[in-house]
Design an enzyme around this catalytic site. Structure first.
Site, short mmCIF file in Angstrom:
data_model
loop_
_atom_site.label_atom_id
_atom_site.label_comp_id
_atom_site.label_asym_id
_atom_site.label_seq_id
_atom_site.Cartn_x
_atom_site.Cartn_y
_atom_site.Cartn_z
N TYR A 1 53.76 30.72 36.52
CA TYR A 1 54.75 30.30 35.52
C TYR A 1 56.16 30.37 36.09
CZ TYR A 1 51.20 30.34 31.85
OH TYR A 1 50.11 30.05 31.09
N LYS B 1 45.41 25.92 34.35
CA LYS B 1 46.12 26.43 35.52
C LYS B 1 45.49 27.74 35.94
CE LYS B 1 47.79 29.83 34.48
NZ LYS B 1 47.21 31.12 33.92
P1 NDP Z 1 38.02 34.45 29.68
O1 NDP Z 1 37.43 35.46 30.58
O2 NDP Z 1 38.41 34.87 28.32
O3 NDP Z 1 37.01 33.22 29.52
C1 NDP Z 1 36.40 32.58 30.60
C2 NDP Z 1 35.07 32.01 30.15
O4 NDP Z 1 34.50 31.29 31.24
C3 NDP Z 1 34.03 33.05 29.78
O5 NDP Z 1 34.12 33.49 28.45
C4 NDP Z 1 32.75 32.29 30.01
O6 NDP Z 1 32.48 31.47 28.89
C5 NDP Z 1 33.09 31.35 31.16
N1 NDP Z 1 32.54 31.78 32.43
C6 NDP Z 1 31.67 31.09 33.19
N2 NDP Z 1 31.35 31.73 34.30
C7 NDP Z 1 32.01 32.90 34.26
C8 NDP Z 1 32.06 34.02 35.12
N3 NDP Z 1 31.35 34.07 36.28
N4 NDP Z 1 32.83 35.07 34.79
C9 NDP Z 1 33.55 35.05 33.65
N5 NDP Z 1 33.53 34.01 32.79
C10 NDP Z 1 32.76 32.95 33.08
O7 NDP Z 1 39.24 33.81 30.45
P2 NDP Z 1 40.49 33.03 29.83
O8 NDP Z 1 40.06 32.23 28.69
O9 NDP Z 1 41.59 33.98 29.63
O10 NDP Z 1 40.90 32.08 31.07
C11 NDP Z 1 40.18 30.92 31.39
C12 NDP Z 1 41.10 29.96 32.16
O11 NDP Z 1 42.18 29.60 31.33
C13 NDP Z 1 41.72 30.55 33.41
O12 NDP Z 1 41.80 29.58 34.42
C14 NDP Z 1 43.11 30.96 32.99
O13 NDP Z 1 44.05 30.91 34.05
C15 NDP Z 1 43.41 29.90 31.96
N6 NDP Z 1 44.34 30.39 30.92
C16 NDP Z 1 45.43 29.62 30.64
C17 NDP Z 1 46.33 30.03 29.70
C18 NDP Z 1 47.50 29.18 29.36
O14 NDP Z 1 48.35 29.63 28.59
N7 NDP Z 1 47.58 27.95 29.87
C19 NDP Z 1 46.17 31.32 29.00
C20 NDP Z 1 44.96 32.01 29.35
C21 NDP Z 1 44.10 31.55 30.29
P3 NDP Z 1 31.00 31.17 28.40
O15 NDP Z 1 30.44 32.51 27.99
O16 NDP Z 1 31.20 30.24 27.28
O17 NDP Z 1 30.25 30.58 29.55
#
Ligand code: NDP
Length: 371
Positions: free
Chosen positions: A218, A134
């Site tokens: 949420y 989401k």
């Molecule tokens: P993070 O910033 O921790 O991780 C995102 C990852 O995406 C990065 O580590 C990277 O991984 C990859 N990525 C690729 N392109 C980009 C870019 N241009 N900028 C930044 N990151 C990039 O985010 P979250 O894990 O917190 O969130 C990711 C998704 O999950 C979102 O859509 C968020 O809404 C959702 N989420 C849902 C939750 C829930 O409870 N359902 C809780 C937290 C988040 P890599 O280095 O491997 O390429």
């Protein structure tokens, strides 16, 4: 929970005992799986690596088989930790080669919001089922394209609304459905946290918006799953301190009302500058509420009826919300059933988010259909 706290009791009977048994079997295997389906995780960020990947080992219908990342060091580190062979580690550049890997059944997109649509659609085109975090995407047009791509591929599309798999939230839904609070009249729900600076969540091209997209969703989704109705009108107000460098191009706070055809009203809040995590549904006979409501753990629920406030204590579930969600997707993919939180569910929220933004911008109520 204000009023409830002074008189709370750990529940030993009434609402919990009455309804726990009635929880739907969602998330539990409804038919014996022939094999565990393989997940590829796309984007090895905080949520993927801390919440999702560690839970896959507890699934009965799913397992982790592949990783997709733009960071070679993460592929090496998490690949070794989870025993993922080099043949099953992908970059964004060679991502489409997942098509040739029969071990991958489901692609779980855990990227920044504006990348959801592209990677979900490419996964559908590669013939894979998709679980996407989401918010589903950053516009309803993108959501529609994702739904169309999954349909064309004949594969499932589910959105990561994990609260639909969380025991207390499910119990709240069942309580309201059973008539415990009488006719629902008012839903209140607030979600927010203090956003740290310098992250993609505050960068509109990656986030698609501010707190509404990330955490306010949420409150919005809770209002819909608690009433089980679709609103016909939204009215929103935004309050953002533009001198705060965090909020140069996304909103901080947004508050909105939604009206449902039954006459029920929801009053919701979303914030990137204060902590909130609750919902309460009040009806003609009483109320049920949660705080914290939608976190990863530590959920607390209260009910009030006939002048008596009680804290609800449910037995620990066989599967936590993460495991139940991952298994549900795998079982839907295997059994051909539609996920309980399908792409259409994500699209409905995205259309409402667009209406909420428009209402705040134009300072007037926006009709959204329904009644
Ligand atoms: P993070 O910033 O921790 O991780 C995102 C990852 O995406 C990065 O580590 C990277 O991984 C990859 N990525 C690729 N392109 C980009 C870019 N241009 N900028 C930044 N990151 C990039 O985010 P979250 O894990 O917190 O969130 C990711 C998704 O999950 C979102 O859509 C968020 O809404 C959702 N989420 C849902 C939750 C829930 O409870 N359902 C809780 C937290 C988040 P890599 O280095 O491997 O390429």
């Amino acid at each position: 929970m204000g009023e409830g706290q002074s008189r709370r009791e750990i529940l030993a009977g009434s609402s919990a005992a009455l309804l726990t048994a009635a929880l739907p079997a969602c998330g539990r295997a409804q038919e014996a799986p022939k094999r565990k389906l393989g997940y590829a995780i796309v984007g090895l960020g905080s949520y993927a690596t801390r919440q999702i990947m560690p839970r896959l080992k507890d699934c009965e219908s799913a397992k982790l088989v592949a990783l997709v990342s733009g960071t070679p060091e993460k592929l090496e580190r998490f690949g070794s930790e989870y025993g993922i062979p080099k043949t099953h580690r992908y970059s964004y550049a060679n991502y489409d080669r997942i098509r040739d890997n029969p071990d991958i059944d489901i692609v779980y997109v855990v990227l920044p919001n504006s990348l959801h649509a592209e990677y979900a659609i490419r996964a559908s085109q590669a013939g894979k089922h998709v679980l996407c975090e989401k918010p589903m995407a950053v516009s309803s047009a993108e959501c529609e394209a994702m739904i169309a791509a999954a349909k064309k591929a004949g594969k499932k599309l589910m959105i990561g609304y994990r609260c639909h798999f969380e025991t207390y939230n499910r119990h709240g839904i069942e309580l309201i459905k059973s008539g415990f609070i009488g006719t629902p009249k008012l839903i209140t729900s607030e979600h927010g946290f203090n956003a740290q600076p310098n992250q993609w969540r505050l960068d509109r091209p990656l986030s698609g918006g501010g707190s509404m997209m990330d955490i306010g969703i949420y409150s919005l989704n809770a209002a819909r799953y608690l009433t089980r109705e679709e609103p016909f009108e939204v009215y929103a107000m935004e309050s953002t301190d533009k001198s705060d460098p965090r909020f140069r191009n996304v909103e901080d706070r947004i508050d909105w009302q939604i009206r449902f055809p039954s006459g029920a009203l929801a009053m919701c809040a979303s914030s990137y500058s204060s902590n909130h995590n609750n919902w309460r549904a009040t009806g003609t006979e009483g109320w049920v509420g949660m705080e914290p409501a939608t976190g990863y753990e530590g959920h607390q629920m209260w009910t009030r009826k006939q002048g008596r406030t009680e804290q609800v204590a449910l037995p620990a579930p066989a599967k936590n919300q993460f495991v139940a969600q991952l298994d549900h997707m795998a079982e839907c993919a295997m059994g051909g059933r539609e996920p309980i939180v399908s792409g259409e569910e994500g699209l409905r929220d995205m259309r409402l988010i667009e209406a909420i933004y428009r209402s705040a911008r134009e300072n007037k109520p926006i009709r959204v259909g329904g009644a």
